[in-house]
Design a protein around this motif. Structure first.
Motif, PDB file in Angstrom:
ATOM      1  N   PRO A 104       0.827  -1.209   0.000  1.00 17.11           N
ATOM      2  CA  PRO A 104       0.000   0.000   0.000  1.00 17.11           C
ATOM      3  C   PRO A 104       0.860   1.256   0.000  1.00 17.11           C
ATOM      4  O   PRO A 104       1.923   1.277   0.614  1.00 17.11           O
ATOM      5  CB  PRO A 104      -0.808  -0.092   1.307  1.00 17.11           C
TER       6      PRO A 104
ATOM      7  N   LEU B  15       9.865   7.640   5.476  1.00 20.33           N
ATOM      8  CA  LEU B  15      11.321   7.809   5.492  1.00 20.33           C
ATOM      9  C   LEU B  15      12.069   6.507   5.788  1.00 20.33           C
ATOM     10  O   LEU B  15      13.270   6.543   6.036  1.00 20.33           O
ATOM     11  CB  LEU B  15      11.695   8.890   6.525  1.00 20.33           C
TER      12      LEU B  15
ATOM     13  N   ILE C 230      -5.440  -2.810   4.873  1.00 20.48           N
ATOM     14  CA  ILE C 230      -5.369  -1.562   4.096  1.00 20.48           C
ATOM     15  C   ILE C 230      -6.378  -0.584   4.688  1.00 20.48           C
ATOM     16  O   ILE C 230      -7.590  -0.854   4.674  1.00 20.48           O
ATOM     17  CB  ILE C 230      -5.749  -1.795   2.607  1.00 20.48           C
TER      18      ILE C 230
ATOM     19  N   LEU D 118       2.838  18.277   9.852  1.00 14.89           N
ATOM     20  CA  LEU D 118       4.234  17.917   9.623  1.00 14.89           C
ATOM     21  C   LEU D 118       4.673  18.477   8.276  1.00 14.89           C
ATOM     22  O   LEU D 118       3.837  18.843   7.449  1.00 14.89           O
ATOM     23  CB  LEU D 118       4.468  16.403   9.713  1.00 14.89           C
TER      24      LEU D 118
HETATM   25  P1  FAD Z   1       3.579   6.475   2.554  1.00 15.12           P
HETATM   26  O1  FAD Z   1       4.989   6.989   2.562  1.00 15.12           O
HETATM   27  O2  FAD Z   1       2.950   6.292   1.241  1.00 15.12           O
HETATM   28  O3  FAD Z   1       3.529   5.089   3.359  1.00 15.12           O
HETATM   29  C1  FAD Z   1       4.105   4.964   4.627  1.00 15.12           C
HETATM   30  C2  FAD Z   1       3.791   3.555   5.173  1.00 15.12           C
HETATM   31  O4  FAD Z   1       2.394   3.423   5.397  1.00 15.12           O
HETATM   32  C3  FAD Z   1       4.158   2.427   4.231  1.00 15.12           C
HETATM   33  O5  FAD Z   1       4.546   1.308   4.981  1.00 15.12           O
HETATM   34  C4  FAD Z   1       2.859   2.136   3.495  1.00 15.12           C
HETATM   35  O6  FAD Z   1       2.793   0.809   3.030  1.00 15.12           O
HETATM   36  C5  FAD Z   1       1.835   2.403   4.570  1.00 15.12           C
HETATM   37  N1  FAD Z   1       0.553   2.921   4.078  1.00 15.12           N
HETATM   38  C6  FAD Z   1       0.342   4.072   3.384  1.00 15.12           C
HETATM   39  N2  FAD Z   1      -0.974   4.242   3.181  1.00 15.12           N
HETATM   40  C7  FAD Z   1      -1.597   3.184   3.741  1.00 15.12           C
HETATM   41  C8  FAD Z   1      -2.963   2.792   3.860  1.00 15.12           C
HETATM   42  N3  FAD Z   1      -3.954   3.535   3.358  1.00 15.12           N
HETATM   43  N4  FAD Z   1      -3.241   1.631   4.501  1.00 15.12           N
HETATM   44  C9  FAD Z   1      -2.252   0.866   5.024  1.00 15.12           C
HETATM   45  N5  FAD Z   1      -0.960   1.189   4.938  1.00 15.12           N
HETATM   46  C10 FAD Z   1      -0.634   2.339   4.313  1.00 15.12           C
HETATM   47  N6  FAD Z   1       6.699  11.765  10.050  1.00 15.12           N
HETATM   48  C11 FAD Z   1       6.350  12.059  11.321  1.00 15.12           C
HETATM   49  O7  FAD Z   1       5.834  11.202  12.020  1.00 15.12           O
HETATM   50  N7  FAD Z   1       6.578  13.312  11.834  1.00 15.12           N
HETATM   51  C12 FAD Z   1       7.151  14.303  11.120  1.00 15.12           C
HETATM   52  O8  FAD Z   1       7.344  15.407  11.619  1.00 15.12           O
HETATM   53  C13 FAD Z   1       7.520  14.010   9.770  1.00 15.12           C
HETATM   54  N8  FAD Z   1       8.060  14.966   8.998  1.00 15.12           N
HETATM   55  C14 FAD Z   1       8.397  14.666   7.702  1.00 15.12           C
HETATM   56  C15 FAD Z   1       8.948  15.678   6.905  1.00 15.12           C
HETATM   57  C16 FAD Z   1       9.290  15.403   5.582  1.00 15.12           C
HETATM   58  C17 FAD Z   1       9.878  16.504   4.732  1.00 15.12           C
HETATM   59  C18 FAD Z   1       9.071  14.104   5.050  1.00 15.12           C
HETATM   60  C19 FAD Z   1       9.396  13.788   3.628  1.00 15.12           C
HETATM   61  C20 FAD Z   1       8.523  13.114   5.840  1.00 15.12           C
HETATM   62  C21 FAD Z   1       8.188  13.374   7.163  1.00 15.12           C
HETATM   63  N9  FAD Z   1       7.624  12.397   7.980  1.00 15.12           N
HETATM   64  C22 FAD Z   1       7.272  12.691   9.275  1.00 15.12           C
HETATM   65  C23 FAD Z   1       7.420  11.031   7.455  1.00 15.12           C
HETATM   66  C24 FAD Z   1       6.125  10.858   6.626  1.00 15.12           C
HETATM   67  O9  FAD Z   1       5.668  12.055   6.105  1.00 15.12           O
HETATM   68  C25 FAD Z   1       5.053  10.261   7.455  1.00 15.12           C
HETATM   69  O10 FAD Z   1       5.460   8.965   7.820  1.00 15.12           O
HETATM   70  C26 FAD Z   1       3.685  10.168   6.756  1.00 15.12           C
HETATM   71  O11 FAD Z   1       2.762   9.843   7.754  1.00 15.12           O
HETATM   72  C27 FAD Z   1       3.615   9.155   5.635  1.00 15.12           C
HETATM   73  O12 FAD Z   1       2.412   9.357   4.896  1.00 15.12           O
HETATM   74  P2  FAD Z   1       2.318   8.911   3.367  1.00 15.12           P
HETATM   75  O13 FAD Z   1       0.912   9.061   2.925  1.00 15.12           O
HETATM   76  O14 FAD Z   1       3.336   9.603   2.555  1.00 15.12           O
HETATM   77  O15 FAD Z   1       2.667   7.364   3.500  1.00 15.12           O
END
Ligand code: FAD
Length: 468
Positions: A67, A74, A205, A133
């Motif tokens: 997913p 990260l 999911i 964030l």
């Molecule tokens: P993805 O990167 O697409 O997925 C992350 C994980 O979740 C993967 O394992 C994926 O398989 C799973 N996943 C995604 N969607 C689903 C779904 N619908 N169902 C089941 N599983 C799923 N994180 C923090 O906690 N705090 C912060 O301050 C922070 N700051 C950040 C700053 C920057 C510039 C960046 C690039 C990242 C940062 N992060 C931070 C990390 C990241 O943004 C978070 O982890 C965010 O929650 C991930 O969301 P995403 O939709 O991009 O997930």
């Protein structure tokens, strides 16, 4: 053979939403560009029923599913492996705000809604969704919950887990669990919601969530303080908590070298407290208004100056100035990326142990790796540091990482463990920290985690190779 599976996926979501050709790097390459996989196909369902149909098709053909929301994680959790056999399930088209219940202070959204869209939908009703964030313009609610994201206001409102009242989840068997409750109390058996939150796509999911909202504060205000030591930063936190109570919504710390990198790579940004060993960013939300908030901040900072906890301080004069101060904090990861490859640690410690940890870990790292550049910043109010290391000046970063990353990690994580901390505070385990989990989690905890995985995903099709 993948032909029958691809046909079943096309039946589930439509042929145009099963992408097998062209440049797939937006889905196959992670945000830090450290993990690049190869997907059998990128599949883009439009709603929960289509997600369930995709999962059933994959289960019938024994195909693994990864997913993905905004792909801003990260730890390499959201990208497929290199086998070319895994199906990349992109949730981005599940992007509806389903409902807002103003009296119940809840919002129900599809999992693919971008975090900023949810914040804006709440604000349009005069309400606050406080998860915030730096990736909020592209990360999704599903990803936030799957990683139990933290961010800048955990001190006051908690992690994503605390902001979630209910979930809708497609199970590994392709069934839909409708747990979209807006209840603040519900003790009817095991907490399934909490099992899926933070499970990084390995147990189910997430297709939608019911989230907690709060009244919008009358005023938000930001201030900076210059401290000479981490011990002073921790004392300032205690003073701010005592003076501001629940009004203190953020307490961030930035080491001098972290801000030097920002100044080097983004010279156009302000340098409000140049030369400070530690710059603390305080954020306050106030129910009464700007004048009241300013008076509280000024009294707090006067006291801190008097007590010798800060040598200098500034209070933002406007919302634009507040944003500019936050922008400094949020620019640190980007400045680090500009500086070159680095070794990141997202660690948590009891706040009381942080000064001793920093002193010991800094000394041990510099003794073992002379010239290493330590980039230390993070959510001090939550006991969460981004304790990173950049190769010494003039040393080729990839060569330094290849030779020393494992030793650096061992040194840092041993120190974290010795101080009662966690080697992964916010970002999860993904692929990056899987071995660390096996080494550092107790055998009993690992056994329980494996039993849960076996019960919920016996075919091991959901994000295999991640977490466990
Ligand atoms: P993805 O990167 O697409 O997925 C992350 C994980 O979740 C993967 O394992 C994926 O398989 C799973 N996943 C995604 N969607 C689903 C779904 N619908 N169902 C089941 N599983 C799923 N994180 C923090 O906690 N705090 C912060 O301050 C922070 N700051 C950040 C700053 C920057 C510039 C960046 C690039 C990242 C940062 N992060 C931070 C990390 C990241 O943004 C978070 O982890 C965010 O929650 C991930 O969301 P995403 O939709 O991009 O997930």
């Amino acid at each position: 053979m993948s032909g029958p599976l691809l046909n079943a996926l096309r039946d589930a979501v439509g042929a145009d939403q099963v992408i097998t050709e062209g440049d797939l790097s937006a889905w196959e390459l992670d945000w830090r560009k450290r993990f690049r996989g190869k997907a059998l196909a990128v599949v883009r369902p439009a709603d929960t029923a289509q997600v369930a149909a995709v999962v059933r098709a994959c289960a019938a053909h024994g195909a693994a599913l990864v997913p993905q929301g905004g792909n801003t994680g990260l730890v390499g959790g959201s990208v497929p492996d290199t086998s070319g056999t895994q199906v990349l399930l992109s949730l981005g088209r599940l992007n509806r705000i389903r409902a807002i219940d103003k009296a119940n202070l809840t919002l129900t959204a599809d999992a693919g809604c971008v975090l900023q869209t949810v914040q804006e939908a709440a604000a349009a009703q005069g309400l606050l969704f406080p998860l915030s964030l730096a990736a909020e313009g592209s990360c999704t609610i599903g990803g936030n919950l799957a990683t139990n994201a933290g961010g800048t206001q955990v001190l006051r409102y908690g992690n994503a887990r605390e902001l979630c009242l209910g979930l809708e989840v497609v199970t590994a068997a392709g069934e839909v669990w409708d747990g979209l409750s807006g209840l603040r109390k519900d003790n009817t058996g095991y907490d399934l919601r909490d099992l899926f939150v933070g499970s990084e796509g390995t147990l189910g999911i997430i297709t939608a969530a019911t989230l907690k909202l709060y009244p919008l504060p009358a005023a938000e205000m930001t201030a900076l303080g210059a401290c000479d030591s981490m011990a002073q930063c921790v004392q300032l936190l205690g003073l701010a908590q005592a003076r501001l109570g629940a009004g203190l919504t953020g307490f961030e710390v930035m080491g001098r070298f972290a801000l030097d990198l920002v100044a080097k790579h983004f010279p156009q940004l302000p340098k409000p407290l140049p030369g400070a060993a530690w710059t603390v960013l305080l954020e306050q939300s106030d129910g009464e208004g700007e004048q009241h908030a300013r008076a509280l901040f000024e009294a707090l900072l006067e006291q801190a100056l008097e007590d010798g906890l800060v040598s200098d301080a500034v209070v933002a004069e406007s919302v634009a100035q507040s944003h500019a101060l936050w922008h400094l904090r949020e620019s640190i990861p980007l400045a680090q990326a500009e500086e070159g490859l680095n070794i990141k640690h997202d660690i948590a410690l009891p706040v009381s142990r942080i000064p001793a940890f920093v002193e010991q870990a800094d000394a041990a790292l510099l003794e073992r790796f002379p010239g290493a550049r330590l980039v230390n910043f993070g959510h001090l109010g939550d006991g969460n540091l981004h304790y990173n290391l950049q190769a010494p000046e003039g040393v080729v970063a990839d060569e330094f990482l290849a030779a020393h990353e494992a030793a650096v990690n061992a040194l840092v994580y041993d120190a974290v463990q010795a101080h009662g901390g966690s080697f992964s505070a916010e970002h999860g385990i993904g692929s990056l920290k899987r071995e660390e989990l096996v080494q550092r989690k107790s055998p009993v905890a690992l056994g329980l985690m494996r039993a849960i995985k076996q019960a919920l995903d016996p075919q091991r099709l959901l994000n295999p190779g991640k977490v466990l």
